[in-house]
Design an enzyme around this catalytic site. Structure first.
Site, PDB file in Angstrom:
ATOM      1  N   LYS C  77       0.842  10.877  -5.014  1.00 44.79           N
ATOM      2  CA  LYS C  77       0.490   9.661  -4.269  1.00 44.79           C
ATOM      3  C   LYS C  77       0.930   9.820  -2.823  1.00 44.79           C
ATOM      4  O   LYS C  77       2.029  10.323  -2.538  1.00 44.79           O
ATOM      5  CB  LYS C  77       1.172   8.458  -4.921  1.00 44.79           C
ATOM      6  CG  LYS C  77       0.813   7.107  -4.308  1.00 44.79           C
ATOM      7  CD  LYS C  77       1.416   5.958  -5.119  1.00 44.79           C
ATOM      8  CE  LYS C  77       1.031   4.613  -4.511  1.00 44.79           C
ATOM      9  NZ  LYS C  77       1.597   3.482  -5.277  1.00 44.79           N
ATOM     10  N   SER C 152      -1.128  -0.374  -6.586  1.00 46.59           N
ATOM     11  CA  SER C 152      -1.475   0.397  -5.418  1.00 46.59           C
ATOM     12  C   SER C 152      -1.721   1.882  -5.729  1.00 46.59           C
ATOM     13  O   SER C 152      -2.258   2.590  -4.873  1.00 46.59           O
ATOM     14  CB  SER C 152      -0.393   0.271  -4.354  1.00 46.59           C
ATOM     15  OG  SER C 152       0.824   0.764  -4.836  1.00 46.59           O
ATOM     16  N   SER C 176       2.381  -1.406  -9.752  1.00 47.62           N
ATOM     17  CA  SER C 176       1.456  -0.458  -9.131  1.00 47.62           C
ATOM     18  C   SER C 176       1.228   0.855  -9.852  1.00 47.62           C
ATOM     19  O   SER C 176       0.362   1.615  -9.444  1.00 47.62           O
ATOM     20  CB  SER C 176       1.917  -0.147  -7.703  1.00 47.62           C
ATOM     21  OG  SER C 176       1.756  -1.306  -6.910  1.00 47.62           O
TER      22      SER C 176
END
Lengths: 95, 480, 489
Positions: C77, C152, C176
């Site tokens: 990420k 997210s 998330s």
């Protein structure tokens, strides 16, 4: 408590974020909706409850007083917007 | 004319004497090239985190013990949020609730009158970097070497009532932190900085007046002058019917005045909240006990001891105890030696200091180590040389490693105590100065000093002055 | 080559020489190049570096110095700092930021010899539940490209779901990891707060953020968690509690284990399809030997408001460092320092981020601290207490991960509050700092449904066992969207 346009501008200034005048009403509206959500907390009975700042009930770990970092100025400043003679430059601040 | 009273509270930022910064492993050494001691954590790169330096706790606890303060068993760090280019995170890690030290006291005396000032709190925080406004045109240049240096902010209650007291409080605090070894007290390098909160009020008014904060006071002289100027300024404003604005002001030493600091005009909402990247600090009784055991002697205990155990007068004791290096030196002189403390004190404070001040050295690294000074003083006490000659001797010893005795022999500094020689010179003196002799016999006993002086110069200072005085007196009273 | 379906398969394949890391990495990179334009799950693909790392991994294997995970590719990420590689956090503010250092977890995965395929897309500064706020464009759900993948960690979830990476890192502040895992039909774990180092993970809300693995199976999560977990002296909030060999002890009977169903969660009006999928999953746990009891988490309605106050407050302070002075975006021709701050931050941050910064600044501001921030922290303690009580009687608290399946892109863009309400099942575990797992348990209207399990502090192994045993008995986790993607080509 509803937030006013004036307060939105003040908060934006505190947070140092430029917001176009035309966008202020929409921020005011959104913030008020968020604060309405947040106001649901009022229903909670919290008298005498100690606030919880950290989920872990541990104490701060300490570091020995030793120099462990070396000079990496070149590497760090290679990503800086403007530097000169090893200094970071910004528009003049008047004291 | 309303009798006015000035009310002063002081905030001192003392840089703690650590090798690395409070939250990062960068060096704290003074004088490094710009941004060469600024690590990822100091630069507030995305994703970095603070980790607390153990030593800052120890040093803060030492201060707390010395001022009889309360040492928190649990202390937390809070964020003070504000934007400034030398504050890289956009917040300063400081303490708000639960500071490490609270409720202490500092005592000092003003011309023999003892004063006690309460210390509200002492808390830990990190320093900001440096903003240089004059380096380049229309630009401010930022050096983050100082960003993250550990500070102990020591806040007094607004109990000081004169600029003079303020300076004495500061000097005592300055002496304390240096004596404890928690701060080097170097004001030129920014290790000991003072902000003064000043207000005035009618002497009978129980309420405090509006205060202003004066920053940028990096010498005791500036502190005194700035407070005096500000008090006067405030009184003038109020007498003219005006009001005092609560604001921050800068002291300008060249103009000897204070002026409003432009950048601090807007009231700051710092939005303090506990720093979520740091956990609460726990301080155990065992930790405090360990620090207490190793706590150096406080300046006031040292001064008391010097008066009591050595018989030094209190002014001299204060000077000797003022710096850790001087007190170490003094005690080395006294240890295992039989010289009089008063003599040692006089010479350290007088001659030795004078020599040191002329050089670029300190009492710790000058060529006149304690043993050598003592050897000189021993020769005064056993009357081998006079005090005047001893001064000369000390000066000579600065430039050579020869011993006192060696130099006395080489330069023939030994006192003339030969009665016969002295009497010869005295007789000649009485012949050469008949009017002075007359004056003495007429009752002007002070004229003896002149005659002694003359004999001394005839012996090139080497006569034993006490003996000369005795012999002269005898001659004058007995003589024709 | 046919891409393997799990990290476990990859480990065996590499060990047996069925394929090399280089071959495997090349295959993933090809797939990304061909199909990611449809999904947009990667911000930066590290073609050259990945192949280099894969070759190094193969060399290690040849010389007998390989670890279990050496040569296993993964997606990272874009919230984790990677040295020498752009790290954007999904924001224009960091569009040009080349990190000078590696996050601790990146160092750890790299020293294992894992191969980073690239940096995955995410909601800007991790603020969002749909991956629609990224400066680099929205991410599409591989199951239905008109739908959001969740956020997210939407990029990581979509990449794993679409077969672009066998496993990926994510971060979880209010759900998330779990919510996008649920929306994309994969598994995701948020470890106990403090289990994994946050050093180098760009901060959103410091007391809530936690890094965690996302993958196709719970076993894969366990493999990934092993090197990630453990105390880091550079992170004061990381825990000294010892870690475990998570992948070794996954097989345990669930006989005697107890699952709690919070009556408050199930009183909400859930979509009936989701409800039946969840019920079926719970029955499955019962069949595996677990007992199911009803419990109560009375503070449930307070978790979202408390979460939004605390996370906004913390992020408003954490994002103050983005000022254009030392790195990142700076506006053109600032007329003075305040103008520089205002326009840099006005230009660099997107709308959702600005909303949260303003909210956070407001709730911390003078006069409001007690009513908002302090109150939220008190509620936080009540939530923690509720869960502690529950864990006296049960081993895991179970619920749907989300109240809906993946919604259509654009649906909530104009109503952030509606977006926030979707976090109702996930935020409590962040507030309390508890570990939580999401696993796929079925479909509703063709879209994946996730089930969440929450356990007590440092009981990741309990969660992983529950998840693993469920996946041994069912095959929901083996439904791959990449089958869909092939058709969508």
């Amino acid at each position: 408590m509803p937030i006013t346009i004036k307060e939105v501008r003040e908060i934006a200034q505190l947070a140092r974020i430029a917001i176009d005048d035309k966008d202020i009403p929409s921020y005011e509206d959104q913030l008020n909706k968020i604060l309405t959500l947040v106001d649901e907390m009022k229903a909670a009975e919290t008298e005498g409850i100690i606030p919880l700042a950290h989920p872990l009930e541990e104490s701060q770990k300490l570091r020995d007083d030793q120099v462990s970092e070396k000079n990496q100025r070149e590497s760090y400043q290679s990503i800086a917007p403007i530097t000169e003679s090893g200094l970071y430059l910004v528009p003049q601040v008047i004291e | 004319m309303m009798p006015w009273e000035v009310v002063i509270g002081l905030e001192v930022h003392a840089q703690l004497a650590t090798s690395s910064k409070i939250f990062s492993g960068s060096s704290t050494a003074y004088g490094a090239k710009a941004n060469t001691q600024a690590s990822a954590v100091d630069l507030a790169l995305p994703g970095v985190l603070p980790v607390l330096n153990k030593r800052v706790l120890d040093l803060a606890i030492m201060l707390g013990l010395a001022i009889d303060g309360e040492i928190a068993s649990e202390s937390i760090f809070s964020r003070k949020n504000y934007f400034y280019p030398d504050s890289p995170k956009g917040y300063q890690i400081s303490q708000y609730d639960k500071p490490i030290i609270s409720k202490g006291q500092l005592k000092f005396s003003n011309k023999g009158e003892g004063k006690v000032i309460n210390i509200t709190r002492a808390h830990l925080e990190e320093d900001a970097g440096k903003s240089l406004h004059e380096e380049f045109q229309n630009t401010t240049a930022i050096d983050l070497n100082r960003s993250g240096i550990p500070l102990l902010e020591i806040v007094s209650e607004p109990e000081l009532r004169s600029a003079q007291d303020a300076v004495l409080y500061l000097k005592e605090l300055h002496c304390l932190v240096r004596t404890l070894g928690i701060c080097d007290g170097n004001m030129q390098e920014g290790s000991f900085r003072c902000d003064a909160n000043v207000s005035v009020r009618n002497i009978e008014d129980p309420e405090l007046g509006t205060r202003t904060e004066i920053k940028n006071l990096n010498s005791f002289r500036f502190v005194e002058r700035a407070i005096n100027y500000e008090a006067k300024r405030q009184i003038e404003v109020l007498e003219d019917g005006g009001v005092i604005t609560q604001e921050t002001r800068l002291y300008d030493p060249e103009k000897n005045e204070t002026r409003t600091m432009r950048s601090k005009e807007d009231a700051h909402d710092y939005r303090y909240f506990p720093d979520p990247d740091l956990l609460p600090i726990t301080i155990t009784a065992a930790h405090i006990a360990q620090i207490a055991e190793e706590l150096p002697e406080t300046p006031w205990n040292k001064r008391r001891r010097y008066v009591k155990d050595y018989g030094v007068n209190s002014e001299d004791a204060a000077i000797l105890a003022n710096s850790p290096e001087t007190s170490v030196y003094f005690e080395a002189c006294m240890r295992n030696h039989a010289v009089s403390a008063k003599l040692v004190a006089n010479w350290i404070i007088g001659e030795l200091s004078a020599l040191i001040n002329k050089s670029s050295l300190t009492i710790s690294n000058s060529p006149i180590v304690a043993e050598r000074l003592v050897s000189v003083l021993e020769r005064i006490e056993d009357q081998t040389i006079s005090g005047k000659i001893a001064k000369q001797l000390l000066g000579l010893m600065w430039n050579t490693s020869d011993s006192a005795d060696q130099i006395i022999a080489q330069e023939r500094l030994g006192q003339v105590s030969d009665n016969a020689l002295l009497e010869k010179i005295i007789s000649q003196t009485l012949i050469d100065f008949p009017s002075q002799v007359q004056d003495y016999k007429a009752g002007k006993v002070k004229i003896l000093g002149f005659l002694v002086g003359h004999v001394m110069s005839e012996t090139k200072g080497k006569a034993n002055p006490a003996m000369v005085k005795d012999l002269l007196e005898k001659s004058l009273t007995q003589g024709v | 080559m046919n891409l393997p379906n799990s990290v476990t398969e990859i480990i065996h394949g590499l060990e047996n020489g069925t394929f090399s890391s280089r071959e495997l990495t090349k295959a993933y990179l090809n797939r990304i190049d061909n199909l990611d334009p449809k999904i947009n799950s990667f911000i930066t693909v590290c073609h050259d570096q990945a192949l280099q790392d894969a070759e190094n991994a193969d060399r290690r294997r040849a010389t007998g110095t390989a670890n279990k995970l050496t040569g296993v590719p993964y997606g990272n990420k874009d919230i984790f700092c990677t040295k020498g590689i752009r790290t954007t956090c999904g924001s224009k503010m960091l569009d040009t930021f080349i990190s000078p250092y590696d996050a601790t977890i990146v160092e750890r995965l790299s020293s294992q010899g894992m191969v980073m395929l690239g940096k995955t897309n995410m909601d800007e500064f991790a603020m969002g539940s749909s991956n629609e706020t990224s400066f680099y464009g929205r991410v599409n759900n591989p199951w239905n490209i008109d739908c959001v993948p969740g956020g997210s960690s939407g990029g990581s979830a979509a990449a794993v779901s679409a077969g672009f990476a066998p496993v990926a890192t994510g971060s979880d502040t209010g759900g998330s990891i779990r919510q996008p895992a649920a929306f994309c039909g994969i598994s995701g774990l948020k470890p106990t707060y403090g289990r994994v180092s946050r050093y180098g993970m760009i901060a959103f809300a410091s007391s809530l953020d936690q890094a965690g693995p996302m993958g196709r199976s719970v076993e894969d999560l366990a493999h990934m968690l092993e090197p990630m977990a453990g105390y880091d002296p550079r992170d004061s909030t990381s825990s000294i509690v010892t870690t475990e060999d998570y992948s070794r002890d996954l097989e345990h009977t669930l006989e005697g284990k107890r699952i709690g169903l919070p009556k408050e969660y199930f009183a909400t009006s859930l979509d009936y399809q989701i409800e039946s999928v969840i019920e079926a999953a719970i029955k499955e746990f019962e069949q595996l030997g677990a007992d199911v009891v009803e419990i109560s988490i009375p503070t449930t309605p307070l978790s979202i408001p408390a979460y939004y106050v605390i996370s906004s407050a913390e992020c408003s302070s954490n994002l103050s460092r983005y000022d254009g002075v030392r790195y990142g975006h700076r506006c053109e021709l600032p007329s003075n320092i305040n103008d520089m701050y205002d326009r840099t931050r006005g230009e660099g941050f997107g709308e959702e981020v600005k909303r949260r910064l303003l909210t956070g600044t407001y709730v911390l501001s003078s006069g409001y601290y007690d009513a908002y921030y302090r109150k939220a922290q008190q509620i936080r303690r009540l939530i923690k207490n509720d869960f502690s009580k529950a864990f006296k009687h049960v081993d895991a608290v179970v619920s749907p991960t989300t109240p809906t399946t993946a919604f259509e892109a654009g649906k909530h863009l104009n109503s952030p509050v509606n977006m926030y309400l979707g976090d109702c099942f996930t935020v409590a575990s962040n507030l309390a700092g508890l570990p939580a797992l999401s696993i796929p348990v079925g479909f509703a209207d063709g879209m994946p449904v996730g089930l969440q399990l929450v356990s007590s502090y440092f009981k990741e192994s309990t969660l992983l066992t529950f998840g693993h045993m469920f996946q041994k008995a069912t095959d929901w986790h083996l439904h791959f969207s990449q089958d869909n993607l092939k058709e969508a080509q």
